[in-house]
Design a protein around this motif. Structure first.
Motif, PDB file in Angstrom:
ATOM      1  N   THR A  25       9.645  31.831 -25.365  1.00  0.00           N
ATOM      2  CA  THR A  25       8.399  31.140 -25.738  1.00  0.00           C
ATOM      3  C   THR A  25       7.568  31.988 -26.687  1.00  0.00           C
ATOM      4  O   THR A  25       7.040  31.494 -27.691  1.00  0.00           O
ATOM      5  N   PHE A  26       7.460  33.278 -26.377  1.00  0.00           N
ATOM      6  CA  PHE A  26       6.654  34.188 -27.203  1.00  0.00           C
ATOM      7  C   PHE A  26       7.199  34.250 -28.630  1.00  0.00           C
ATOM      8  O   PHE A  26       6.447  34.072 -29.600  1.00  0.00           O
ATOM      9  N   PHE A  27       8.489  34.498 -28.761  1.00  0.00           N
ATOM     10  CA  PHE A  27       9.066  34.632 -30.107  1.00  0.00           C
ATOM     11  C   PHE A  27       9.134  33.289 -30.831  1.00  0.00           C
ATOM     12  O   PHE A  27       9.073  33.229 -32.056  1.00  0.00           O
ATOM     13  N   TRP A  28       9.267  32.208 -30.069  1.00  0.00           N
ATOM     14  CA  TRP A  28       9.235  30.855 -30.657  1.00  0.00           C
ATOM     15  C   TRP A  28       7.894  30.648 -31.367  1.00  0.00           C
ATOM     16  O   TRP A  28       7.845  30.124 -32.487  1.00  0.00           O
ATOM     17  N   LEU A  29       6.806  31.065 -30.714  1.00  0.00           N
ATOM     18  CA  LEU A  29       5.475  30.896 -31.287  1.00  0.00           C
ATOM     19  C   LEU A  29       5.270  31.819 -32.488  1.00  0.00           C
ATOM     20  O   LEU A  29       4.686  31.408 -33.499  1.00  0.00           O
ATOM     21  N   ILE A  30       5.758  33.056 -32.382  1.00  0.00           N
ATOM     22  CA  ILE A  30       5.617  33.998 -33.489  1.00  0.00           C
ATOM     23  C   ILE A  30       6.374  33.498 -34.720  1.00  0.00           C
ATOM     24  O   ILE A  30       5.918  33.630 -35.857  1.00  0.00           O
ATOM     25  N   PRO A  35       7.265  32.982 -40.273  1.00  0.00           N
ATOM     26  CA  PRO A  35       8.721  32.809 -40.409  1.00  0.00           C
ATOM     27  C   PRO A  35       9.321  33.627 -41.551  1.00  0.00           C
ATOM     28  O   PRO A  35       8.691  33.808 -42.592  1.00  0.00           O
ATOM     29  N   LEU A  36      10.541  34.094 -41.334  1.00  0.00           N
ATOM     30  CA  LEU A  36      11.289  34.768 -42.405  1.00  0.00           C
ATOM     31  C   LEU A  36      11.823  33.721 -43.377  1.00  0.00           C
ATOM     32  O   LEU A  36      11.683  33.849 -44.583  1.00  0.00           O
ATOM     33  N   PHE A  37      12.465  32.681 -42.823  1.00  0.00           N
ATOM     34  CA  PHE A  37      12.966  31.571 -43.633  1.00  0.00           C
ATOM     35  C   PHE A  37      12.229  30.293 -43.214  1.00  0.00           C
ATOM     36  O   PHE A  37      12.044  30.042 -42.024  1.00  0.00           O
ATOM     37  N   ASN A  38      11.847  29.505 -44.177  1.00  0.00           N
ATOM     38  CA  ASN A  38      11.211  28.223 -43.890  1.00  0.00           C
ATOM     39  C   ASN A  38      12.294  27.154 -43.737  1.00  0.00           C
ATOM     40  O   ASN A  38      12.564  26.367 -44.649  1.00  0.00           O
ATOM     41  N   PHE A  39      12.939  27.181 -42.577  1.00  0.00           N
ATOM     42  CA  PHE A  39      14.017  26.235 -42.320  1.00  0.00           C
ATOM     43  C   PHE A  39      13.503  24.801 -42.360  1.00  0.00           C
ATOM     44  O   PHE A  39      12.437  24.485 -41.820  1.00  0.00           O
ATOM     45  N   VAL A 176      15.104  40.614 -23.919  1.00  0.00           N
ATOM     46  CA  VAL A 176      13.953  40.592 -24.829  1.00  0.00           C
ATOM     47  C   VAL A 176      14.337  41.151 -26.194  1.00  0.00           C
ATOM     48  O   VAL A 176      13.928  40.618 -27.232  1.00  0.00           O
ATOM     49  N   ALA A 177      15.157  42.214 -26.198  1.00  0.00           N
ATOM     50  CA  ALA A 177      15.571  42.827 -27.465  1.00  0.00           C
ATOM     51  C   ALA A 177      16.370  41.864 -28.322  1.00  0.00           C
ATOM     52  O   ALA A 177      16.172  41.784 -29.544  1.00  0.00           O
ATOM     53  N   THR A 178      17.286  41.126 -27.716  1.00  0.00           N
ATOM     54  CA  THR A 178      18.119  40.208 -28.495  1.00  0.00           C
ATOM     55  C   THR A 178      17.319  38.997 -28.969  1.00  0.00           C
ATOM     56  O   THR A 178      17.573  38.462 -30.057  1.00  0.00           O
ATOM     57  N   GLN A 179      16.339  38.574 -28.192  1.00  0.00           N
ATOM     58  CA  GLN A 179      15.461  37.501 -28.649  1.00  0.00           C
ATOM     59  C   GLN A 179      14.630  37.966 -29.845  1.00  0.00           C
ATOM     60  O   GLN A 179      14.444  37.225 -30.818  1.00  0.00           O
ATOM     61  N   PHE A 180      14.170  39.199 -29.784  1.00  0.00           N
ATOM     62  CA  PHE A 180      13.382  39.782 -30.871  1.00  0.00           C
ATOM     63  C   PHE A 180      14.204  39.903 -32.147  1.00  0.00           C
ATOM     64  O   PHE A 180      13.775  39.490 -33.231  1.00  0.00           O
ATOM     65  N   SER A 181      15.414  40.454 -32.040  1.00  0.00           N
ATOM     66  CA  SER A 181      16.224  40.710 -33.234  1.00  0.00           C
ATOM     67  C   SER A 181      16.753  39.427 -33.876  1.00  0.00           C
ATOM     68  O   SER A 181      17.049  39.404 -35.072  1.00  0.00           O
ATOM     69  N   HIS A 182      16.887  38.351 -33.088  1.00  0.00           N
ATOM     70  CA  HIS A 182      17.351  37.082 -33.644  1.00  0.00           C
ATOM     71  C   HIS A 182      16.199  36.209 -34.146  1.00  0.00           C
ATOM     72  O   HIS A 182      16.435  35.224 -34.862  1.00  0.00           O
ATOM     73  N   SER A 183      14.989  36.556 -33.789  1.00  0.00           N
ATOM     74  CA  SER A 183      13.845  35.717 -34.143  1.00  0.00           C
ATOM     75  C   SER A 183      13.691  35.573 -35.657  1.00  0.00           C
ATOM     76  O   SER A 183      13.889  36.526 -36.408  1.00  0.00           O
ATOM     77  N   ILE A 185      11.469  35.845 -37.794  1.00  0.00           N
ATOM     78  CA  ILE A 185      10.135  36.369 -38.081  1.00  0.00           C
ATOM     79  C   ILE A 185      10.188  37.332 -39.262  1.00  0.00           C
ATOM     80  O   ILE A 185      11.158  38.058 -39.450  1.00  0.00           O
ATOM     81  N   ARG A 186       9.122  37.317 -40.030  1.00  0.00           N
ATOM     82  CA  ARG A 186       9.019  38.207 -41.194  1.00  0.00           C
ATOM     83  C   ARG A 186       8.047  39.337 -40.858  1.00  0.00           C
ATOM     84  O   ARG A 186       6.838  39.114 -40.731  1.00  0.00           O
ATOM     85  N   LEU A 187       8.572  40.521 -40.702  1.00  0.00           N
ATOM     86  CA  LEU A 187       7.740  41.698 -40.521  1.00  0.00           C
ATOM     87  C   LEU A 187       7.578  42.393 -41.866  1.00  0.00           C
ATOM     88  O   LEU A 187       8.442  42.268 -42.743  1.00  0.00           O
TER      89      LEU A 187
END
Length: 281
Positions: A25-30, A35-39, A176-183, A185-187
């Motif tokens: 849920t957290f990474f879904w919202l982030i 977003p990195l890509f605007n799918f 949590v790590a795998t959810q983060f790395s697959h998210s 998200i654009r850092l």
């Protein structure tokens, strides 16, 4: 640290479920905010097969949880494993080292082997055939792969001599790590790069999901990036050049269908698709 390990020794299944759902849920919202890509996709529709495979992973793992406990108890009782052969150390260092080694045996090693052994690669393809990698892709694993990964985790528990508190702590951090790395998200590039010196960052792992070799066979890490750097499997690729999916199963419609994905490990390769034939994200 003692309090943390005591908690994870007896962590209730409901709490483990909360970690999965909470992280997702957290990474879904982030993802929606940065977003990195605007799918151009219906996010819920894309999530359906991925959440299905997340549920199958849970269903495979839960009934076998007692094997982790038995293996851990045996190693501790027989003073077996790396942690039990090392000189006495602080509890904090002991826990960090335990999680570090579990990340190798439970994540990096099986991931590497899955890419190198053809039958296992066919099973792992279900994970790579997602054309819109986001947080829900994290646990998109065929049930057979869930069993394979669980087997390696068991081997790791015995080889390391890890107490069950460290095993459960590792599994929770791994989720949590795998959810983060697959998210998706654009850092800021500098922050992502800084993270990647120790942990697997989103940009680092996205390279692994590029549809074409040699990038597909790189960046196998889950929590710690050091394994890729240590064993020479670390690679970089500008995110603007990344195209998700896999060239031998290019049909996005089939790769979004649960029935087709369940059969995918038993199908024959298609002719590899050229870069130009795959649309940009």
């Amino acid at each position: 640290m003692e309090t943390i390990l005591n908690y994870f020794e007896t962590i209730p299944p409901l709490h483990r479920g909360a970690i999965i759902v909470g992280g997702l849920t957290f990474f879904w919202l982030i993802e929606g905010a940065m977003p990195l890509f605007n799918f151009k996709y219906k996010k819920w529709k894309h999530a359906i097969p991925n959440i299905f495979f997340t549920i199958t992973t849970i269903l495979v793992n839960l009934p076998m949880a007692f094997l982790l406990l038995m293996s851990s108890d045996w190693a501790i009782a027989n003073d077996f494993g790396i942690l039990n052969w090392l000189p006495e150390m602080s509890l904090t260092l002991y826990a960090i080292l335990g999680v570090f080694l579990m990340d190798f045996f439970g994540a990096y090693l099986p991931h590497l082997i899955e890419h190198k052994v053809p039958p296992l690669w066919m099973v792992h393809l279900v994970h790579h055939s997602d054309h819109k990698v986001d947080a829900t892709t994290a646990n998109r694993h065929h049930p057979i792969e869930s069993i394979i990964r669980y087997t390696f985790t068991l081997i790791g528990v015995i080889a390391i001599g890890a107490p069950i508190g460290i095993v459960m702590l590792y599994q929770s951090l791994s989720i949590v790590a795998t959810q983060f790395s697959h998210s998706n998200i654009r850092l800021p590039k500098k922050i992502d790069k800084l993270i990647s010196y120790v942990l697997v960052s989103p940009d680092m792992h996205k390279v692994h999901h590029h549809y074409k070799m040699p990038y597909t066979d790189s960046n196998y890490g889950n929590i710690f990036s050091v394994w890729d750097r240590l064993f020479g499997t670390y690679m970089e690729l500008d995110t603007d050049k990344i195209v998700y999916g896999v060239d031998v199963f290019p049909n996005e419609e089939e790769n979004s269908n649960i029935k087709d994905l369940l059969k995918q490990p038993f199908q024959k390769y298609q002719k590899p698709t050229s870069f130009e034939e795959i649309p940009e994200n």
